[in-house]
Design a protein around this motif. Structure first.
Motif, PDB file in Angstrom:
ATOM      1  N   ASN A 258      39.056  39.426  48.437  1.00 21.85           N
ATOM      2  CA  ASN A 258      39.729  38.192  48.016  1.00 21.85           C
ATOM      3  C   ASN A 258      39.116  36.957  48.663  1.00 21.85           C
ATOM      4  O   ASN A 258      39.247  35.855  48.142  1.00 21.85           O
ATOM      5  CB  ASN A 258      41.216  38.257  48.356  1.00 21.85           C
TER       6      ASN A 258
ATOM      7  N   PHE B  66      40.421  42.919  38.519  1.00 21.32           N
ATOM      8  CA  PHE B  66      41.019  41.656  38.951  1.00 21.32           C
ATOM      9  C   PHE B  66      40.087  40.871  39.873  1.00 21.32           C
ATOM     10  O   PHE B  66      40.114  39.648  39.885  1.00 21.32           O
ATOM     11  CB  PHE B  66      42.367  41.898  39.632  1.00 21.32           C
TER      12      PHE B  66
ATOM     13  N   HIS C 117      41.245  42.131  30.246  1.00 17.90           N
ATOM     14  CA  HIS C 117      41.685  43.205  31.140  1.00 17.90           C
ATOM     15  C   HIS C 117      42.718  44.085  30.439  1.00 17.90           C
ATOM     16  O   HIS C 117      42.638  45.309  30.496  1.00 17.90           O
ATOM     17  CB  HIS C 117      42.262  42.614  32.431  1.00 17.90           C
TER      18      HIS C 117
ATOM     19  N   LEU D 212      42.319  37.883  31.680  1.00 20.65           N
ATOM     20  CA  LEU D 212      43.521  38.717  31.751  1.00 20.65           C
ATOM     21  C   LEU D 212      43.772  39.406  30.409  1.00 20.65           C
ATOM     22  O   LEU D 212      44.174  40.571  30.365  1.00 20.65           O
ATOM     23  CB  LEU D 212      44.734  37.886  32.177  1.00 20.65           C
TER      24      LEU D 212
ATOM     25  N   GLY E 198      41.885  47.768  31.770  1.00 18.87           N
ATOM     26  CA  GLY E 198      41.377  47.656  33.139  1.00 18.87           C
ATOM     27  C   GLY E 198      39.869  47.736  33.242  1.00 18.87           C
ATOM     28  O   GLY E 198      39.327  47.914  34.330  1.00 18.87           O
TER      29      GLY E 198
ATOM     30  N   ILE F 290      37.875  38.947  37.652  1.00 17.29           N
ATOM     31  CA  ILE F 290      38.644  37.870  37.031  1.00 17.29           C
ATOM     32  C   ILE F 290      38.798  36.702  38.003  1.00 17.29           C
ATOM     33  O   ILE F 290      38.570  35.537  37.649  1.00 17.29           O
ATOM     34  CB  ILE F 290      40.031  38.386  36.573  1.00 17.29           C
ATOM     35  N   LYS F 291      39.159  37.013  39.241  1.00 17.89           N
ATOM     36  CA  LYS F 291      39.326  35.960  40.247  1.00 17.89           C
ATOM     37  C   LYS F 291      37.996  35.279  40.539  1.00 17.89           C
ATOM     38  O   LYS F 291      37.944  34.054  40.719  1.00 17.89           O
ATOM     39  CB  LYS F 291      39.920  36.545  41.533  1.00 17.89           C
TER      40      LYS F 291
END
Length: 157
Positions: free
Chosen positions: A33, A89, A80, A77, A85, A92-93
């Motif tokens: 992250n 994520f 996804h 999203l 999936g 995506i971030k």
């Protein structure tokens, strides 16, 4: 001249962060992250000199960055969900934070080249029977390569 220097600094900054995300994705199939957080924070930090130098245009730059990040987030999203999936994520971030840092146009080119390269490599691996349809590939290397490819093409065109 000043815009070129700021843009080049953004490119260098994004390249370093994307390279870290790429290494982590290859190693563990997870993007920390911290990588998208640093890209987004960099986008906020780069707004300061843009505000000082281009006071009249800063709101257009800010709205472009926010719009790129939000639309990218929504788009991925949906992908996804549709791909069950298939895109993670972390990817995506990473794309959304990159959109906030760079704005819409560079993000569109990066997304296009990332998916194009991913598709080509996937087809080759399938044809060579190195991968099966249900196998996965880390996507961050394609994001980095698509980003660098779009930047290099923008230098020439």
């Amino acid at each position: 001249m000043t815009t070129d220097v700021l843009f080049l600094l953004k490119i260098i900054f994004a390249t370093v962060i994307l390279a870290c995300a790429c290494a982590a994705d290859i190693r563990s199939r997870r993007i920390p992250n911290l990588c998208p957080a640093l890209l987004a924070a960099g986008g906020a930090v780069f707004l300061v000199p843009e505000f000082i130098l281009f006071r009249d245009e800063v709101w257009a730059l800010l709205s472009d960055s926010i719009l790129a990040a939000v639309l990218c987030l929504i788009f991925f999203l949906v992908i996804h969900g549709l791909s069950h999936g298939g895109i993670g994520f972390g990817d995506i971030k990473l794309f959304s934070a990159l959109g906030f840092l760079l704005g819409a146009e560079p993000l569109l080119y990066t997304v296009f080249f990332s998916f194009l390269l991913f598709a080509c490599v996937s087809v080759i691996l399938l044809l060579l029977k190195k991968k099966r349809r249900e196998d996965t590939l880390p996507f961050a290397p394609f994001i980095l390569t698509g980003f660098l490819g779009s930047f290099l093409l923008s230098c020439f065109f």
